[in-house]
Design a protein around this motif. Structure first.
Motif, mmCIF file in Angstrom:
data_model
loop_
_atom_site.group_PDB
_atom_site.id
_atom_site.type_symbol
_atom_site.label_atom_id
_atom_site.label_comp_id
_atom_site.label_asym_id
_atom_site.label_seq_id
_atom_site.Cartn_x
_atom_site.Cartn_y
_atom_site.Cartn_z
ATOM 1 N N TYR A 45 0.821 -1.204 0.000
ATOM 2 C CA TYR A 45 0.000 0.000 0.000
ATOM 3 C C TYR A 45 0.862 1.265 0.000
ATOM 4 O O TYR A 45 0.478 2.277 -0.588
ATOM 5 N N ARG A 46 2.016 1.211 0.637
ATOM 6 C CA ARG A 46 2.929 2.368 0.590
ATOM 7 C C ARG A 46 3.436 2.591 -0.839
ATOM 8 O O ARG A 46 3.551 3.739 -1.294
ATOM 9 N N LEU A 47 3.747 1.509 -1.536
ATOM 10 C CA LEU A 47 4.155 1.641 -2.938
ATOM 11 C C LEU A 47 3.019 2.208 -3.779
ATOM 12 O O LEU A 47 3.252 3.009 -4.690
ATOM 13 N N ARG A 48 1.804 1.803 -3.487
ATOM 14 C CA ARG A 48 0.642 2.341 -4.201
ATOM 15 C C ARG A 48 0.531 3.846 -3.954
ATOM 16 O O ARG A 48 0.224 4.608 -4.870
ATOM 17 N N THR A 49 0.799 4.269 -2.732
ATOM 18 C CA THR A 49 0.746 5.687 -2.392
ATOM 19 C C THR A 49 1.786 6.468 -3.188
ATOM 20 O O THR A 49 1.496 7.546 -3.716
ATOM 21 N N ILE A 50 2.986 5.923 -3.275
ATOM 22 C CA ILE A 50 4.054 6.584 -4.049
ATOM 23 C C ILE A 50 3.664 6.669 -5.518
ATOM 24 O O ILE A 50 3.832 7.717 -6.155
ATOM 25 N N GLY A 51 3.132 5.604 -6.067
ATOM 26 C CA GLY A 51 2.716 5.606 -7.468
ATOM 27 C C GLY A 51 1.595 6.588 -7.739
ATOM 28 O O GLY A 51 1.613 7.320 -8.746
ATOM 29 N N LEU A 52 0.608 6.625 -6.856
ATOM 30 C CA LEU A 52 -0.499 7.562 -7.026
ATOM 31 C C LEU A 52 -0.027 9.000 -6.932
ATOM 32 O O LEU A 52 -0.450 9.860 -7.714
ATOM 33 N N THR A 53 0.889 9.266 -6.027
ATOM 34 C CA THR A 53 1.429 10.618 -5.890
ATOM 35 C C THR A 53 2.243 11.009 -7.127
ATOM 36 O O THR A 53 2.112 12.130 -7.634
#
Length: 117
Positions: A45-53
């Motif tokens: 989920y942290r990687l998803r946050t980085i990708g979305l940002t």
């Protein structure tokens, strides 16, 4: 993550229990898989946050110069578009951070048993 969660029948239930905090009855195998999923879910989920940002920043970098153009028509569209992207980013980040918190809580409450095969 798919190997840990198992088939599509289990996938939805395990994600609901771990990342959304739902109380769904799970059998022993599903509980073991949910515990394993809770170990790796926060990082995913942290990687998803980085990708979305990163995606949000890229879209805003493309659209903001259009908003600064002298044409009023393009300026209004770009402003609304950038505002919508920012709102979507905010909602996505909020939901993802909630999933991280709930996954870490589940991991703390349910230690990983014998490895799932």
């Amino acid at each position: 993550m798919r190997e840990i969660v198992g088939g599509s029948v289990f996938r939805s239930a395990i994600r609901k229990v771990v990342a959304r905090g739902k109380t769904i009855p799970l059998d022993d195998d599903q509980r073991a898989r949910a515990s394993c999923f809770a170990v790796i879910a926060p990082d995913a989920y942290r990687l998803r946050t980085i990708g979305l940002t990163a995606l949000t920043i890229a879209v805003l970098c493309v659209e903001l110069p259009n908003g600064l153009d002298s044409s009023v028509r393009i300026h209004a569209f770009a402003a609304v578009y950038c505002a919508a992207i920012f709102v979507i980013w905010g909602v996505g980040i909020t939901l993802t951070l909630r999933s991280i918190r709930l996954s870490e809580k589940y991991r703390a409450e349910h230690p990983v048993p014998v490895p799932v095969t």
